[in-house]
Design a protein around this motif. Structure first.
Motif, PDB file in Angstrom:
ATOM      1  N   ALA A  11      -1.432 -15.953 -25.009  1.00  0.00           N
ATOM      2  CA  ALA A  11      -1.634 -14.912 -24.011  1.00  0.00           C
ATOM      3  C   ALA A  11      -0.659 -15.019 -22.704  1.00  0.00           C
ATOM      4  O   ALA A  11      -0.411 -16.216 -22.458  1.00  0.00           O
ATOM      5  CB  ALA A  11      -3.099 -14.776 -23.781  1.00  0.00           C
ATOM      6  N   ALA A  12      -0.504 -13.920 -22.023  1.00  0.00           N
ATOM      7  CA  ALA A  12       0.193 -13.884 -20.664  1.00  0.00           C
ATOM      8  C   ALA A  12      -0.395 -12.918 -19.679  1.00  0.00           C
ATOM      9  O   ALA A  12      -0.868 -11.766 -20.071  1.00  0.00           O
ATOM     10  CB  ALA A  12       1.709 -13.656 -21.097  1.00  0.00           C
ATOM     11  N   SER A  13      -0.400 -13.301 -18.479  1.00  0.00           N
ATOM     12  CA  SER A  13      -0.987 -12.412 -17.435  1.00  0.00           C
ATOM     13  C   SER A  13       0.102 -11.374 -17.085  1.00  0.00           C
ATOM     14  O   SER A  13       1.093 -11.530 -16.609  1.00  0.00           O
ATOM     15  CB  SER A  13      -1.265 -13.427 -16.342  1.00  0.00           C
ATOM     16  OG  SER A  13      -1.859 -12.319 -15.192  1.00  0.00           O
ATOM     17  N   ALA A  14      -0.354 -10.004 -17.107  1.00  0.00           N
ATOM     18  CA  ALA A  14       0.422  -9.002 -16.666  1.00  0.00           C
ATOM     19  C   ALA A  14       0.341  -8.844 -15.319  1.00  0.00           C
ATOM     20  O   ALA A  14       1.191  -7.977 -14.728  1.00  0.00           O
ATOM     21  CB  ALA A  14      -0.073  -7.721 -17.233  1.00  0.00           C
ATOM     22  N   GLU A  15      -0.464  -9.640 -14.378  1.00  0.00           N
ATOM     23  CA  GLU A  15      -0.650  -9.535 -12.936  1.00  0.00           C
ATOM     24  C   GLU A  15       0.767 -10.299 -12.397  1.00  0.00           C
ATOM     25  O   GLU A  15       0.995 -10.143 -11.176  1.00  0.00           O
ATOM     26  CB  GLU A  15      -1.700 -10.315 -12.584  1.00  0.00           C
ATOM     27  CG  GLU A  15      -2.946  -9.608 -13.140  1.00  0.00           C
ATOM     28  CD  GLU A  15      -3.497  -8.244 -12.714  1.00  0.00           C
ATOM     29  OE1 GLU A  15      -2.657  -7.809 -11.796  1.00  0.00           O
ATOM     30  OE2 GLU A  15      -4.488  -7.660 -13.286  1.00  0.00           O
ATOM     31  N   MET A  16       1.291 -11.160 -13.320  1.00  0.00           N
ATOM     32  CA  MET A  16       2.497 -12.121 -12.579  1.00  0.00           C
ATOM     33  C   MET A  16       3.926 -12.063 -13.445  1.00  0.00           C
ATOM     34  O   MET A  16       4.735 -12.991 -13.002  1.00  0.00           O
ATOM     35  CB  MET A  16       1.705 -13.581 -12.822  1.00  0.00           C
ATOM     36  CG  MET A  16       0.446 -13.667 -12.280  1.00  0.00           C
ATOM     37  SD  MET A  16      -0.239 -15.506 -12.585  1.00  0.00           S
ATOM     38  CE  MET A  16       0.519 -16.354 -11.066  1.00  0.00           C
ATOM     39  N   LEU A  17       3.821 -11.164 -14.242  1.00  0.00           N
ATOM     40  CA  LEU A  17       5.101 -11.211 -15.010  1.00  0.00           C
ATOM     41  C   LEU A  17       5.521  -9.618 -14.925  1.00  0.00           C
ATOM     42  O   LEU A  17       4.882  -8.697 -14.729  1.00  0.00           O
ATOM     43  CB  LEU A  17       5.001 -11.726 -16.506  1.00  0.00           C
ATOM     44  CG  LEU A  17       4.349 -13.015 -16.886  1.00  0.00           C
ATOM     45  CD1 LEU A  17       4.273 -13.092 -18.253  1.00  0.00           C
ATOM     46  CD2 LEU A  17       5.739 -14.010 -16.165  1.00  0.00           C
ATOM     47  N   TYR A  18       7.019  -9.673 -15.255  1.00  0.00           N
ATOM     48  CA  TYR A  18       7.730  -8.408 -15.038  1.00  0.00           C
ATOM     49  C   TYR A  18       7.270  -7.512 -13.852  1.00  0.00           C
ATOM     50  O   TYR A  18       6.805  -6.113 -14.001  1.00  0.00           O
ATOM     51  CB  TYR A  18       7.471  -7.481 -16.430  1.00  0.00           C
ATOM     52  CG  TYR A  18       7.677  -8.067 -17.619  1.00  0.00           C
ATOM     53  CD1 TYR A  18       9.067  -8.003 -17.923  1.00  0.00           C
ATOM     54  CD2 TYR A  18       6.962  -8.753 -18.685  1.00  0.00           C
ATOM     55  CE1 TYR A  18       9.269  -8.848 -19.193  1.00  0.00           C
ATOM     56  CE2 TYR A  18       7.223  -9.332 -19.704  1.00  0.00           C
ATOM     57  CZ  TYR A  18       8.489  -9.490 -19.894  1.00  0.00           C
ATOM     58  OH  TYR A  18       9.006 -10.221 -20.933  1.00  0.00           O
ATOM     59  N   LEU A  19       7.188  -8.097 -12.742  1.00  0.00           N
ATOM     60  CA  LEU A  19       6.827  -7.429 -11.524  1.00  0.00           C
ATOM     61  C   LEU A  19       7.862  -6.099 -11.118  1.00  0.00           C
ATOM     62  O   LEU A  19       7.188  -5.395 -10.246  1.00  0.00           O
ATOM     63  CB  LEU A  19       6.633  -8.490 -10.492  1.00  0.00           C
ATOM     64  CG  LEU A  19       5.629  -9.599 -10.741  1.00  0.00           C
ATOM     65  CD1 LEU A  19       5.681 -10.311  -9.533  1.00  0.00           C
ATOM     66  CD2 LEU A  19       4.354  -9.070 -11.140  1.00  0.00           C
ATOM     67  N   ASP A  20       8.611  -6.078 -11.712  1.00  0.00           N
ATOM     68  CA  ASP A  20       9.656  -4.941 -11.380  1.00  0.00           C
ATOM     69  C   ASP A  20       9.293  -3.645 -11.977  1.00  0.00           C
ATOM     70  O   ASP A  20       9.710  -2.460 -11.858  1.00  0.00           O
ATOM     71  CB  ASP A  20      11.041  -5.170 -11.696  1.00  0.00           C
ATOM     72  CG  ASP A  20      11.193  -5.488 -13.074  1.00  0.00           C
ATOM     73  OD1 ASP A  20      10.386  -6.175 -13.620  1.00  0.00           O
ATOM     74  OD2 ASP A  20      12.504  -5.326 -13.320  1.00  0.00           O
ATOM     75  N   SER A  21       8.012  -3.750 -12.878  1.00  0.00           N
ATOM     76  CA  SER A  21       7.765  -2.559 -13.950  1.00  0.00           C
ATOM     77  C   SER A  21       6.352  -1.995 -13.320  1.00  0.00           C
ATOM     78  O   SER A  21       5.644  -2.751 -12.963  1.00  0.00           O
ATOM     79  CB  SER A  21       7.646  -2.966 -15.335  1.00  0.00           C
ATOM     80  OG  SER A  21       9.045  -3.392 -15.758  1.00  0.00           O
ATOM     81  N   PRO A  22       6.098  -0.806 -13.624  1.00  0.00           N
ATOM     82  CA  PRO A  22       4.485  -0.541 -13.461  1.00  0.00           C
ATOM     83  C   PRO A  22       3.640  -1.089 -14.442  1.00  0.00           C
ATOM     84  O   PRO A  22       4.177  -1.776 -15.306  1.00  0.00           O
ATOM     85  CB  PRO A  22       4.760   1.122 -13.731  1.00  0.00           C
ATOM     86  CG  PRO A  22       6.229   1.646 -13.726  1.00  0.00           C
ATOM     87  CD  PRO A  22       6.968   0.424 -14.089  1.00  0.00           C
ATOM     88  N   PHE A  23       2.338  -1.253 -13.923  1.00  0.00           N
ATOM     89  CA  PHE A  23       1.508  -2.424 -14.734  1.00  0.00           C
ATOM     90  C   PHE A  23       1.645  -2.092 -16.148  1.00  0.00           C
ATOM     91  O   PHE A  23       1.278  -2.848 -16.859  1.00  0.00           O
ATOM     92  CB  PHE A  23       0.222  -2.170 -14.017  1.00  0.00           C
ATOM     93  CG  PHE A  23      -0.818  -3.389 -14.400  1.00  0.00           C
ATOM     94  CD1 PHE A  23      -0.460  -4.487 -13.627  1.00  0.00           C
ATOM     95  CD2 PHE A  23      -1.711  -3.287 -15.340  1.00  0.00           C
ATOM     96  CE1 PHE A  23      -1.306  -5.470 -14.198  1.00  0.00           C
ATOM     97  CE2 PHE A  23      -2.592  -4.323 -15.976  1.00  0.00           C
ATOM     98  CZ  PHE A  23      -2.393  -5.710 -15.217  1.00  0.00           C
ATOM     99  N   THR A  24       1.137  -0.719 -16.557  1.00  0.00           N
ATOM    100  CA  THR A  24       1.056  -0.235 -17.903  1.00  0.00           C
ATOM    101  C   THR A  24       2.179  -0.912 -18.837  1.00  0.00           C
ATOM    102  O   THR A  24       1.996  -1.295 -19.973  1.00  0.00           O
ATOM    103  CB  THR A  24       0.691   1.216 -18.207  1.00  0.00           C
ATOM    104  OG1 THR A  24      -0.439   1.273 -17.299  1.00  0.00           O
ATOM    105  CG2 THR A  24       0.558   1.400 -19.721  1.00  0.00           C
ATOM    106  N   GLU A  25       3.369  -0.722 -18.303  1.00  0.00           N
ATOM    107  CA  GLU A  25       4.770  -0.959 -18.747  1.00  0.00           C
ATOM    108  C   GLU A  25       4.774  -2.612 -18.940  1.00  0.00           C
ATOM    109  O   GLU A  25       5.316  -3.306 -20.031  1.00  0.00           O
ATOM    110  CB  GLU A  25       5.900  -0.610 -18.141  1.00  0.00           C
ATOM    111  CG  GLU A  25       7.344  -1.002 -18.780  1.00  0.00           C
ATOM    112  CD  GLU A  25       8.524  -0.565 -18.265  1.00  0.00           C
ATOM    113  OE1 GLU A  25       9.596  -1.013 -18.194  1.00  0.00           O
ATOM    114  OE2 GLU A  25       8.319   0.831 -17.440  1.00  0.00           O
TER     115      GLU A  25
END
Length: 284
Positions: A11-25
């Protein structure tokens, strides 16, 4: 493209990756890479939009405020845990994460504690037993995460891995388990493989990032392939979550994370310590 197979659930945290994207993305991008998704404060998210992504959610924050030891704080924690369970049901999220006390937006304790007294330990066990009952009633698991005091979370009570393990063992419920964060443990305690052995019967999830920097495996001093080998030989097949920043880009960070925790690491003959480790952990 065929992805390498891992003996673990990654699993991976959406809080810390792809920070240039909106959260749902961010959630969509992580899920498209074949990982389950972890989130923090669910109250600031569009839960309907997250549910509509089709992502599998592994873990989320299990409280919004409160602590384990003060009467008002206990009431607040239990109340927000109940609300968190309702949110978890909307995302079909099986695990809800707790800390020794409420943290602010910088990760610092809302009410810092210099000395944890014996009475505080006893009260914390009682509070966590009540939390476990909420988990049992809802068919979900609360996890208690260790933190580090030296860098990220000074003043947090029950922060060390040894502390969280002692509390989880004292409660003795399958609905309260340990979120063993190896990034925090490396800073605070080290000896990670032995820590995994001791905690094995109580682990609900393992989180990882490298030290220093809190980025993906391979960017610091922790040799995660060796830890993956040890966990595999111990018989651990549960969730391992990347809770770290991407040093360069998030795709590369996820690649490095996956590489560190795949079956490309062979099992060492004579090193399957599952039975002995469990017995030692229970009796120690």
């Amino acid at each position: 493209m065929t992805l390498p197979t891992s003996p673990f659930v990654l699993a991976a945290s959406a809080e810390m990756l792809y920070l240039d994207s909106p959260f749902t993305e961010r959630v969509v991008r992580i899920a498209e890479r074949g990982f389950q998704v972890e989130i923090w404060d669910w109250s600031a998210k569009d839960l309907d939009a997250l549910a509509a992504t089709g992502a599998t959610f592994s873990s989320m924050t299990g409280y919004l405020t409160g602590n384990l030891t003060d009467p008002d704080g206990i009431d607040a924690l239990l109340s927000s845990a109940r609300t968190s369970l309702e949110a978890a049901a909307r995302l079909d999220c099986p695990r809800l994460n707790l800390h020794g006390t409420g943290l602010d937006d910088k990760g610092l304790p809302v009410r810092p504690v210099d000395v944890v007294t014996p009475d505080m330990w006893l009260t914390a066990v009682d509070t966590l037993s009540r939390v476990a009952e909420l988990g049992e009633d809802s068919g979900r698991v609360f996890t208690l995460e260790n933190l580090n005091l030296a860098v990220d979370h000074p003043g947090t009570p029950f922060a060390r891995a040894a502390d969280t393990l002692a509390l989880v063992r004292a409660v003795g419920s399958p609905h309260l388990q340990m979120n063993l964060d190896l990034y925090h443990a490396q800073i605070g305690e080290g000896n990670l493989v032995e820590l995994c052995r001791q905690a094995l019967p109580y682990i609900g999830e393992i989180q990882v990032a490298d030290v220093p920097g809190r980025c993906e495996p391979g960017t610091g001093e922790i040799h995660y392939p060796a830890i993956a080998r040890a966990l595999h030989n111990l018989g651990y097949t549960g969730v391992i979550g990347l809770e770290g920043w991407a040093r360069d880009d998030s795709d590369a960070a996820l690649d490095a994370f996956r590489d560190a925790f795949t079956t490309s690491v062979p099992v060492l003959p004579g090193h399957d310590g599952t039975a002995d480790t469990t017995a030692a952990a229970v009796s120690s």
